[in-house]
Design a protein around this motif. Structure first.
Motif, mmCIF file in Angstrom:
data_model
loop_
_atom_site.group_PDB
_atom_site.id
_atom_site.type_symbol
_atom_site.label_atom_id
_atom_site.label_comp_id
_atom_site.label_asym_id
_atom_site.label_seq_id
_atom_site.Cartn_x
_atom_site.Cartn_y
_atom_site.Cartn_z
ATOM 1 N N LEU A 202 0.790 -1.238 0.000
ATOM 2 C CA LEU A 202 0.000 0.000 0.000
ATOM 3 C C LEU A 202 0.819 1.284 0.000
ATOM 4 N N GLY A 203 2.098 1.180 0.322
ATOM 5 C CA GLY A 203 2.970 2.354 0.265
ATOM 6 C C GLY A 203 2.357 3.584 0.899
ATOM 7 N N ALA A 204 2.366 4.680 0.157
ATOM 8 C CA ALA A 204 1.920 5.963 0.695
ATOM 9 C C ALA A 204 0.401 6.045 0.879
ATOM 10 N N TYR A 205 -0.346 5.035 0.426
ATOM 11 C CA TYR A 205 -1.778 5.000 0.746
ATOM 12 C C TYR A 205 -2.017 4.826 2.236
ATOM 13 N N LEU A 206 -1.120 4.079 2.880
ATOM 14 C CA LEU A 206 -1.333 3.711 4.278
ATOM 15 C C LEU A 206 -1.224 4.951 5.169
ATOM 16 N N SER A 207 -2.306 5.319 5.843
ATOM 17 C CA SER A 207 -2.252 6.533 6.660
ATOM 18 C C SER A 207 -2.448 6.271 8.145
ATOM 19 N N ALA A 208 -2.786 5.071 8.544
ATOM 20 C CA ALA A 208 -2.814 4.741 9.973
ATOM 21 C C ALA A 208 -2.733 3.229 10.147
ATOM 22 N N PHE A 209 -2.064 2.815 11.206
ATOM 23 C CA PHE A 209 -1.953 1.403 11.559
ATOM 24 C C PHE A 209 -1.911 1.374 13.087
ATOM 25 N N LEU B 240 10.698 1.145 -1.935
ATOM 26 C CA LEU B 240 11.158 1.511 -3.274
ATOM 27 C C LEU B 240 9.961 1.563 -4.234
ATOM 28 N N PRO B 241 9.864 2.597 -5.061
ATOM 29 C CA PRO B 241 8.778 2.629 -6.037
ATOM 30 C C PRO B 241 8.882 1.456 -6.999
ATOM 31 N N ARG B 242 7.755 0.879 -7.342
ATOM 32 C CA ARG B 242 7.757 -0.226 -8.305
ATOM 33 C C ARG B 242 7.004 0.116 -9.586
ATOM 34 N N GLN B 243 6.381 1.285 -9.597
ATOM 35 C CA GLN B 243 5.775 1.798 -10.821
ATOM 36 C C GLN B 243 6.053 3.298 -10.872
ATOM 37 N N THR B 244 6.462 3.773 -12.015
ATOM 38 C CA THR B 244 6.774 5.193 -12.161
ATOM 39 C C THR B 244 6.281 5.674 -13.516
ATOM 40 N N ALA B 245 5.770 6.887 -13.553
ATOM 41 C CA ALA B 245 5.441 7.504 -14.837
ATOM 42 C C ALA B 245 5.961 8.932 -14.813
#
Lengths: 472, 472
Positions: free
Chosen positions: A245-252, B217-222
């Motif tokens: 989820l990367g930067a989507y994750l806003s709370a855990f 690490l980013p795994r998709q970039t545009a």
């Protein structure tokens, strides 16, 4: 208590509204949010930085101790006077004039007396917010002086990360105004002095205004309750979520059975979201969010979260025993009711700890195994910010417990918990409440002599006068 | 130059490999990345914190000045000795032993001598990285002491934001080792001393190891090149992108026609991406990224970017004159070639400025209107990080220009540019290069007396010995 000539002189400097003379009106400034009750020599309410400077210079010149006070919502006795009746409270609550929004810069220059909720209400129409999510509603100056973090640290960081500049009044003979204001994000032209005033509990100076970084307000949010297979599965679960989820994750956010139970028992408006009403041993509130409005053809956030949970569920040694997506407002209502709920579970002995993330559950498990033996009757009601290592480790003790018969009980309990946290787990005894009278002893105990010497030196360089409740 | 007994004593303390005795080997430690050439009294290469401490104690005890040196890639003469032949260079380049990765905590405890590229190469297999994107390849210690930001600040912030703890050796009689190490994200137990050593150019202490926050690490970039309708449309364009892309947005880099032209002319491997090969007046390289692998049915990032650009295109008073999505590797190749390209455009006079975001284009426009009149022959080759306010303001002057006949030309030019940046636009004269001999004069000029006094006091509290090239 205090010489009348001081009252008269300060009335001259600050005007009628700048000095609280009515005893009834003073009560709120002498009493803290949960623990404190003291006696103020005087309560000052300056309206501008220039007035703060004049008031401080007068106090320093007359050797009067000053306790700066902002929203007065802290829990470590950092903003209330002691019982001596000799300390002057300097409240920021009238400093709500400047509110300069810079939309291009995504920053806000404002006076330190605004409440967090007021700031965010004013920013809402611009799709922006100051991204520190707290249960309490402090004023901005106090948030800076304690460097609060809150529930969305994982995504947005703490107050320090989101502060671009400050104005500070030093407690020296002149009441020097230090202009460290700056609306720049990149600026490395020497020592970054503002860092010495953030998180230092007002001991080195009084922050009177500041420039804050703002973030885009989320416009889509999805939440779920996750039940980890065991406490050992909490970290694999966090890592699996971060990976997907990367930067989507806003709370855990972690919640213990006792904390959730206390909230559900004592806050009748809450809905019990668990199957059959059975509260699991431990649960995680996870939130993901996006800052843009839903687009045609785009997968909904609920669907993204469902999909990610299904992926994790299918992994070998799945860290999940249960998981369900549900309405963010209901799920956060339970999370935000925890503080209130645990207060009803007994007399509260609260700790604001933090750990490296991999240590949180081990610490909590150890304490849950040990404390009931050493201190029967204790109910461990922990919850906290697993994503950033913070734990609100709350112990509820029935009011009629025989533990209270021993006058040293609370001190022994506090010493024990903090010793395990700091000595055995290299954790912090104050994650986001800073230092006040309540945890001064632990600062003295755990701070190496060299650091204490340096702190005393820094205090002399900045604010040699009597300022704040912490003794560096 | 230096008393032989010092060389002998330091060889005793650090061993043969700890002192560079060969003159040829010393050259690299005396010469900077672009500007500097000095003479070192001695070059030391300690391998451990304990050796740094011993070396520093010896130097302080014998009143020898120390210049800490890390990757030596800076541009402000912050890591090379002066011409006096009296300064001892202390290099961190052998400090590459400790590399302790904590996957649960998403943090890395490592010695300060690692190069950024080595760190990220080792982290790649774990899907993690230290998220500071730079053209140069510095060592970690130097990145901390200058607080670099780079091209992806917009998403990940600077080194300060990503540092959890440090170990520092102070330049005092004992070579005191200050353990400010910590792998906690939330910790407010007094003054946050590490902040006084980050970005202060090594003047207050030598950072020998640290704990860093890591990111997925980013795994998709545009990526896309955007051509704004005019310079006044750059901010509306940034705001429109932030509004629609939130945390996806990982770079928003401005490039002037002259900078792009210089890179395309001098780096033959680059592809000219513009229609008919015609380079626009000004262009933006925008990047969006996601940390997870593409999922079935999920819109590709290229499609997201296309869609967002189409939305912006259709708005009233569209801020876009042109826009096209293209391969990230090609687009970043042009961006990363700018530094090298502009070096070929003439003799370079470089500035590392920053502004509040709304001021960047106004500053550049003003300079482009003014400089060619005051200083004919000058080519303005600016590029920079619009998303965080940073501008690499490069001026190329032909080597045979008559401007060089005036020995005061460069000083007058520097003074003028910095005066407009700081006095007229409240900008910074050192966004991410910190202070070294090269910009000391501007520190002296623009730092209020009170702040300089405080800095001198702090230096006395921490490192009273002769350390670093900056004089606070």
């Amino acid at each position: 208590m205090i010489d009348d000539r001081h009252r008269t002189a300060l009335l001259d400097l600050l005007g009628d509204k700048g000095v609280v003379t009515d005893d009834g009106d003073r009560a709120g400034y002498q009493t803290g949010a949960r623990y404190d009750a003291g006696i103020a020599a005087l309560v000052l309410r300056p309206r501008t930085t220039a007035e703060v400077s004049k008031a401080v210079a007068y106090c320093v010149g007359n050797d009067l101790a000053i306790v700066p006070q902002s929203g007065n919502t802290g829990l470590v006795s950092g903003s209330t006077p002691d019982m001596s009746g000799a300390q002057v409270v300097l409240s920021l609550d009238r400093m709500t004039d400047r509110f300069d929004l810079d939309l291009d810069n995504r920053s806000l220059h404002l006076d330190a007396g605004f409440r967090l909720s007021d700031v965010n209400r004013r920013l809402e129409e611009h799709g922006l917010f100051f991204p520190i999510d707290l249960g309490a509603d402090p004023r901005i100056g106090g948030m800076l002086s304690t460097n609060t973090g809150g529930s969305r640290f994982l995504k947005y960081g703490d107050v320090r990360r989101n502060t671009l500049g400050i104005t500070v009044v030093l407690a020296d003979a002149a009441g020097t105004v230090l202009d460290l204001n700056c609306d720049l994000r990149k600026n490395n032209t020497g020592i970054d002095w503002k860092q010495m005033f953030i998180g230092t509990a007002g001991a080195c100076g009084i922050i009177t205004d500041c420039v804050l970084n703002l973030e885009r307000l989320p416009r889509q949010t999805a939440t779920a309750f996750l039940v980890p297979t065991s406490s050992a599965h909490v970290m694999p679960l966090l890592r699996a979520m971060e990976e997907r989820l990367g930067a989507y994750l806003s709370a855990f956010e972690g919640i213990s059975q006792n904390a959730a139970g206390a909230a559900l028992a004592h806050v009748p408006s809450l809905k019990n979201p668990f199957q059959g009403g059975i509260i699991p041993d431990y649960m995680i509130l996870v939130e993901i969010s996006r800052t843009w409005a839903p687009r045609d053809g785009e997968q909904s956030l609920d669907a993204v979260l469902e999909e990610v949970l299904a992926e994790i569920w299918e992994t070998e040694e799945a860290p999940l025993a249960d998981a369900f997506v549900g309405p963010p407002s209901e799920m956060w209502a339970l999370r935000h009711a925890l503080s209130d709920g645990v207060k009803h579970a007994g007399r509260l002995i609260a700790f604001d700890l933090s750990f490296r993330r991999g240590h949180i559950m081990a610490f909590c498990d150890r304490m849950k195994a040990e404390l009931p033996h050493a201190f029967p009757d204790i109910l461990v009601c922990d919850f906290g910010h697993i994503g950033d290592g913070g734990v609100h480790f709350n112990l509820a003790v029935p009011k009629d417990s025989r533990l209270w018969d021993d006058p040293s009980f609370e001190r022994r309990l506090r010493d024990r918990v903090i010793s395990v946290a700091v000595d055995d787990f290299q954790g912090s005894f104050s994650a986001e409440h800073a230092i006040g009278r309540k945890n001064q002893a632990y600062y003295d105990l755990y701070t190496p002599a060299k650091i204490r010497d340096m702190a005393a030196g820094l205090k002399t360089i900045t604010s040699p006068g009597k300022l704040g409740t912490v003794r560096y």
